[in-house]
Design a protein around this motif. Structure first.
Motif, PDB file in Angstrom:
ATOM      1  N   THR A  75       0.789  -1.162  -0.129  1.00 57.35           N
ATOM      2  CA  THR A  75      -0.049   0.054  -0.191  1.00 57.35           C
ATOM      3  C   THR A  75       0.740   1.597  -0.204  1.00 57.35           C
ATOM      4  OG1 THR A  75       0.392  -0.057   2.244  1.00 57.35           O
ATOM      5  CG2 THR A  75      -1.499  -1.597   1.020  1.00 57.35           C
ATOM      6  N   VAL A  76      -0.077   2.546  -0.433  1.00 62.43           N
ATOM      7  CA  VAL A  76       0.917   3.510  -0.203  1.00 62.43           C
ATOM      8  C   VAL A  76       0.165   4.496   0.696  1.00 62.43           C
ATOM      9  CG1 VAL A  76       2.413   3.687  -2.268  1.00 62.43           C
ATOM     10  CG2 VAL A  76      -0.117   4.223  -2.827  1.00 62.43           C
ATOM     11  N   PRO A  77       0.499   5.339   1.806  1.00 60.42           N
ATOM     12  CA  PRO A  77      -0.800   5.950   2.788  1.00 60.42           C
ATOM     13  C   PRO A  77      -0.950   7.204   1.471  1.00 60.42           C
ATOM     14  CG  PRO A  77       1.765   6.644   2.811  1.00 60.42           C
ATOM     15  CD  PRO A  77       1.924   5.413   2.088  1.00 60.42           C
ATOM     16  N   ILE A  78      -2.013   8.077   1.762  1.00 67.53           N
ATOM     17  CA  ILE A  78      -2.284   9.316   0.998  1.00 67.53           C
ATOM     18  C   ILE A  78      -2.794   9.993   2.127  1.00 67.53           C
ATOM     19  CG2 ILE A  78      -2.972   8.151  -1.399  1.00 67.53           C
ATOM     20  CD1 ILE A  78      -5.933   8.600  -0.777  1.00 67.53           C
ATOM     21  N   THR A  79      -3.354  11.311   2.600  1.00 70.36           N
ATOM     22  CA  THR A  79      -4.151  12.384   3.047  1.00 70.36           C
ATOM     23  C   THR A  79      -5.301  12.568   2.483  1.00 70.36           C
ATOM     24  OG1 THR A  79      -1.726  12.795   4.324  1.00 70.36           O
ATOM     25  CG2 THR A  79      -4.162  14.054   4.835  1.00 70.36           C
ATOM     26  N   PHE A  80      -5.935  12.797   2.491  1.00 74.27           N
ATOM     27  CA  PHE A  80      -7.815  12.580   2.012  1.00 74.27           C
ATOM     28  C   PHE A  80      -8.632  13.230   3.372  1.00 74.27           C
ATOM     29  CE2 PHE A  80     -11.841  12.223   0.413  1.00 74.27           C
ATOM     30  CZ  PHE A  80     -11.434  13.483  -1.291  1.00 74.27           C
ATOM     31  N   ILE A  81      -8.883  14.507   3.655  1.00 78.25           N
ATOM     32  CA  ILE A  81      -9.386  15.500   3.986  1.00 78.25           C
ATOM     33  C   ILE A  81      -8.664  15.154   5.403  1.00 78.25           C
ATOM     34  CG2 ILE A  81     -12.111  16.036   4.610  1.00 78.25           C
ATOM     35  CD1 ILE A  81     -13.180  14.811   1.774  1.00 78.25           C
ATOM     36  N   SER A  82      -8.186  15.535   6.186  1.00 77.27           N
ATOM     37  CA  SER A  82      -7.196  15.505   6.952  1.00 77.27           C
ATOM     38  C   SER A  82      -7.389  13.611   7.815  1.00 77.27           C
ATOM     39  CB  SER A  82      -7.979  16.708   7.996  1.00 77.27           C
ATOM     40  OG  SER A  82      -7.834  17.419   7.838  1.00 77.27           O
ATOM     41  N   ALA A  83      -7.870  13.131   6.644  1.00 74.72           N
ATOM     42  CA  ALA A  83      -7.525  11.145   6.871  1.00 74.72           C
ATOM     43  C   ALA A  83      -6.631  11.137   6.492  1.00 74.72           C
ATOM     44  CB  ALA A  83      -9.320  10.809   7.610  1.00 74.72           C
ATOM     45  N   THR A  84      -6.318   9.664   6.951  1.00 77.40           N
ATOM     46  CA  THR A  84      -5.210   9.113   6.535  1.00 77.40           C
ATOM     47  C   THR A  84      -4.911   7.332   5.825  1.00 77.40           C
ATOM     48  OG1 THR A  84      -2.989  10.156   7.563  1.00 77.40           O
ATOM     49  CG2 THR A  84      -2.765   7.637   6.456  1.00 77.40           C
ATOM     50  N   TYR A  85      -5.156   7.023   4.528  1.00 74.18           N
ATOM     51  CA  TYR A  85      -5.886   6.130   4.293  1.00 74.18           C
ATOM     52  C   TYR A  85      -4.264   5.416   3.536  1.00 74.18           C
ATOM     53  CZ  TYR A  85     -10.926   8.060   4.805  1.00 74.18           C
ATOM     54  OH  TYR A  85     -11.635   8.358   5.859  1.00 74.18           O
ATOM     55  N   ASN A  86      -4.696   4.017   3.133  1.00 75.72           N
ATOM     56  CA  ASN A  86      -3.633   3.242   2.412  1.00 75.72           C
ATOM     57  C   ASN A  86      -4.416   2.900   1.041  1.00 75.72           C
ATOM     58  OD1 ASN A  86      -1.258   3.430   4.527  1.00 75.72           O
ATOM     59  ND2 ASN A  86      -2.568   2.127   5.199  1.00 75.72           N
ATOM     60  N   ILE A  87      -3.561   2.850   0.012  1.00 74.73           N
ATOM     61  CA  ILE A  87      -4.063   2.401  -1.596  1.00 74.73           C
ATOM     62  C   ILE A  87      -3.526   1.349  -1.755  1.00 74.73           C
ATOM     63  CG2 ILE A  87      -3.688   3.504  -4.005  1.00 74.73           C
ATOM     64  CD1 ILE A  87      -6.394   4.959  -2.111  1.00 74.73           C
ATOM     65  N   PRO A  88      -4.023   0.019  -2.007  1.00 73.66           N
ATOM     66  CA  PRO A  88      -3.433  -0.932  -2.320  1.00 73.66           C
ATOM     67  C   PRO A  88      -2.997  -1.026  -3.766  1.00 73.66           C
ATOM     68  CG  PRO A  88      -5.724  -1.253  -2.234  1.00 73.66           C
ATOM     69  CD  PRO A  88      -5.833  -0.214  -1.706  1.00 73.66           C
ATOM     70  N   VAL A  89      -1.574  -1.310  -3.573  1.00 72.72           N
ATOM     71  CA  VAL A  89      -1.116  -0.738  -5.027  1.00 72.72           C
ATOM     72  C   VAL A  89      -0.101  -2.011  -5.320  1.00 72.72           C
ATOM     73  CG1 VAL A  89      -1.264   1.556  -5.280  1.00 72.72           C
ATOM     74  CG2 VAL A  89       0.985   0.405  -4.607  1.00 72.72           C
ATOM     75  N   ILE A  90       0.279  -2.430  -6.746  1.00 73.95           N
ATOM     76  CA  ILE A  90       1.394  -3.997  -6.964  1.00 73.95           C
ATOM     77  C   ILE A  90       1.616  -3.056  -8.276  1.00 73.95           C
ATOM     78  CG2 ILE A  90       1.263  -5.841  -8.558  1.00 73.95           C
ATOM     79  CD1 ILE A  90      -0.947  -7.355  -7.575  1.00 73.95           C
ATOM     80  N   ILE A  91       3.450  -2.767  -7.705  1.00 72.71           N
ATOM     81  CA  ILE A  91       4.181  -2.373  -9.078  1.00 72.71           C
ATOM     82  C   ILE A  91       4.925  -3.577  -9.881  1.00 72.71           C
ATOM     83  CG2 ILE A  91       6.109  -0.366  -8.893  1.00 72.71           C
ATOM     84  CD1 ILE A  91       5.566   0.725  -6.927  1.00 72.71           C
ATOM     85  N   TRP A  92       4.521  -3.378 -10.853  1.00 69.55           N
ATOM     86  CA  TRP A  92       5.478  -4.282 -11.846  1.00 69.55           C
ATOM     87  C   TRP A  92       6.892  -3.692 -13.097  1.00 69.55           C
ATOM     88  CZ3 TRP A  92       4.392  -9.645 -11.464  1.00 69.55           C
ATOM     89  CH2 TRP A  92       2.733 -10.348 -11.513  1.00 69.55           C
ATOM     90  N   LEU A  93       7.406  -4.601 -12.134  1.00 69.91           N
ATOM     91  CA  LEU A  93       9.547  -4.214 -12.302  1.00 69.91           C
ATOM     92  C   LEU A  93       9.505  -5.382 -14.206  1.00 69.91           C
ATOM     93  CD1 LEU A  93      11.567  -4.052  -9.826  1.00 69.91           C
ATOM     94  CD2 LEU A  93      10.035  -2.555 -10.380  1.00 69.91           C
ATOM     95  N   ILE A  94       8.818  -4.207 -15.137  1.00 69.17           N
ATOM     96  CA  ILE A  94       8.548  -4.972 -16.235  1.00 69.17           C
ATOM     97  C   ILE A  94      10.245  -5.919 -17.325  1.00 69.17           C
ATOM     98  CG2 ILE A  94       6.432  -4.119 -16.909  1.00 69.17           C
ATOM     99  CD1 ILE A  94       8.209  -2.362 -19.113  1.00 69.17           C
ATOM    100  N   GLU A  95      10.312  -6.049 -17.891  1.00 71.79           N
ATOM    101  CA  GLU A  95      11.844  -7.143 -18.248  1.00 71.79           C
ATOM    102  C   GLU A  95      12.696  -5.912 -18.791  1.00 71.79           C
ATOM    103  OE1 GLU A  95       8.340 -10.049 -20.756  1.00 71.79           O
ATOM    104  OE2 GLU A  95       8.347  -8.187 -19.260  1.00 71.79           O
ATOM    105  N   SER A  96      11.839  -4.841 -19.252  1.00 71.89           N
ATOM    106  CA  SER A  96      12.551  -3.312 -19.676  1.00 71.89           C
ATOM    107  C   SER A  96      13.175  -2.688 -18.582  1.00 71.89           C
ATOM    108  CB  SER A  96      12.388  -2.800 -20.825  1.00 71.89           C
ATOM    109  OG  SER A  96      11.171  -2.395 -20.656  1.00 71.89           O
ATOM    110  N   TYR A  97      12.827  -2.726 -17.518  1.00 66.20           N
ATOM    111  CA  TYR A  97      12.917  -2.260 -16.228  1.00 66.20           C
ATOM    112  C   TYR A  97      14.564  -1.868 -15.848  1.00 66.20           C
ATOM    113  CZ  TYR A  97      12.757   0.351 -11.824  1.00 66.20           C
ATOM    114  OH  TYR A  97      12.572   1.433 -10.429  1.00 66.20           O
ATOM    115  N   PRO A  98      15.098  -0.892 -15.747  1.00 63.72           N
ATOM    116  CA  PRO A  98      14.672   0.220 -15.150  1.00 63.72           C
ATOM    117  C   PRO A  98      14.840   1.483 -16.688  1.00 63.72           C
ATOM    118  CG  PRO A  98      16.497  -0.134 -14.617  1.00 63.72           C
ATOM    119  CD  PRO A  98      16.529  -1.431 -14.944  1.00 63.72           C
ATOM    120  N   ARG A  99      15.543   0.833 -18.032  1.00 66.48           N
ATOM    121  CA  ARG A  99      15.519   1.637 -18.728  1.00 66.48           C
ATOM    122  C   ARG A  99      13.821   1.973 -19.652  1.00 66.48           C
ATOM    123  NH1 ARG A  99      19.787  -2.039 -19.969  1.00 66.48           N
ATOM    124  NH2 ARG A  99      21.667  -0.570 -20.298  1.00 66.48           N
TER     125      ARG A  99
END
Length: 401
Positions: A75-99
């Motif tokens: 998850t990545v944290p966010i602050t929305f209307i003075s409250a903190t929440y966590n957004i679930p994400v998946i970051i895929w490193l594809i074959e050509s990463y990091p180029r």
């Protein structure tokens, strides 16, 4: 494949080193010159965002191909209307990463839906924020990407609950209030709130038990402060240890590069020495063959001087061994005789014993004859060299070491 269930930075390092060092069919499809940078990007990401955990999983491309890739799941944290929440994400490193930039998806749970017409998230969950579109190798990295995701999603959350849920604790701290009570839509229903992972804050007591709760909270706060202090100290020690180890690894890599350069120089010098040794061996073979020829000539002509040097015929002192040698001797003799004749003619002109025009005619005739003799000598010399090479090749097995 998931790393060991531990927040230990060293365990994550070992996991990444293991999966990135595999070879053969189980190797990850990243180029060898970028694996070290990929490892550094993921380690920096887990240091700044511990909620994102590196894993390996199967990724399916749009054309149906499947490949085993690294991902940062969490998850990545966010602050929305003075409250903190966590957004679930998946970051895929594809074959050509990091180029090329990674592939980012929001990963809603069962009770979440993706906001329609979101400017940076399509209905499938694929994220396309400006940071990904403007990805620049090698300055772009995962840490800045996570910060940019928090900033963009904080302004416009991409996930919401399917229906508003009542708050089970009426005395909950105001900063933990969900977005379900923020404003009403035209139909009078509550505004759908994003993600249901708010930051945790300690609840407050009520009624006549306030004093007791406060006393208990003071003890708990003291205990929690001590624990937090210990955790901070351990975390600081771990970061310092990690930086020290990384610096040592960098120095080892530099030393390895220096040793490889010295190895190349050593191999180059060794090759040059071997080439020189082969050249000396060939030269030794030539010397040995010439020695044999001279010794044979001495043995053949040793008895010719018994009668005394005064009886030696100069013209017969040297015998040509073949036709080419005889022709070379004749051409050389004529060439040298013409040189002497031209010298004598020059002296005669200088002393006035010969007219100059007669001198020119004689020199022209002699030079023409000298030219033909020298040309013949050059051709004979080339033929002798070919014959000598053929003879050396025939005799070489006798002197092979």
């Amino acid at each position: 494949m998931v790393p060991p269930p531990s927040s230990n930075h060293q365990a994550i390092q070992q996991f990444l080193s293991s999966v990135l060092s595999q070879h053969g069919t189980s190797a990850l499809p990243y180029s060898e010159d970028t694996k070290w940078l990929i490892r550094q990007h993921l380690l920096s990401l887990t240091t700044t965002s511990p909620s994102l955990e590196p894993k390996t999983a199967t990724f399916t491309h749009n054309d149906g191909r499947t490949v085993n890739l690294l991902q940062a799941d969490g998850t990545v944290p966010i602050t929305f209307i003075s409250a903190t929440y966590n957004i679930p994400v998946i970051i895929w490193l594809i074959e050509s990463y990091p180029r090329h930039p990674p592939c980012v998806y929001v990963n809603p749970t069962r009770d979440m839906i993706i906001k329609r017409s979101h400017p940076f998230v399509n209905p499938s969950g694929l994220v396309s924020i400006p940071y990904l579109q403007d990805w620049i190798y090698p300055s772009s990295n995962l840490v800045d990407l996570a910060r940019e995701l928090s900033s963009v999603f904080g302004r416009d959350p991409p996930l919401f609950s399917q229906r508003p849920k009542p708050n089970p604790n009426p005395n909950y701290h105001p900063n933990q209030s969900s977005l379900g009570s923020v404003g009403n839509t035209g139909g009078g229903g509550g505004y759908p709130r994003p993600i249901v992972r708010p930051a945790q804050y300690p609840p407050y007591g009520s009624g006549g038990a306030v004093g007791k709760v406060e006393a208990e909270d003071a003890a708990e706060v003291h205990k929690r402060n001590v624990i937090n202090k210990l955790v901070e100290n351990v975390h600081g020690d771990m970061l310092q240890f990690s930086k020290t180890r990384e610096a040592e690894m960098e120095s080892w890599f530099r030393a390895q590069s220096v040793l490889r350069g010295r190895e190349e120089e050593f191999n180059k010098g060794l090759k040059e020495m071997r080439d020189k040794m082969e050249g000396l061996e060939l030269h030794l073979q030539v010397v040995l063959m010439n020695t044999d020829v001279l010794e044979a000539w001495v043995r053949e002509n040793k008895g010719k001087l018994k009668g005394g040097s005064e009886d030696i015929d100069v013209d017969n002192a040297f015998e040509c061994v073949d036709v080419l040698s005889k022709q070379m001797l004749e051409c050389t003799a004529v060439d040298m005789a013409i040189e002497d004749a031209v010298y004598s003619l020059e002296k005669a002109v200088q002393e006035g014993a010969m007219p100059f025009d007669q001198y020119l005619r004689n020199v022209r005739l002699l030079s023409r004859e000298q030219f033909f003799n020298r040309a013949t000598a050059a051709k004979v010399r080339a033929a002798q060299m070919q014959a000598q090479v053929a003879g050396m090749a025939a005799r070489a097995p006798r002197y092979a070491t």
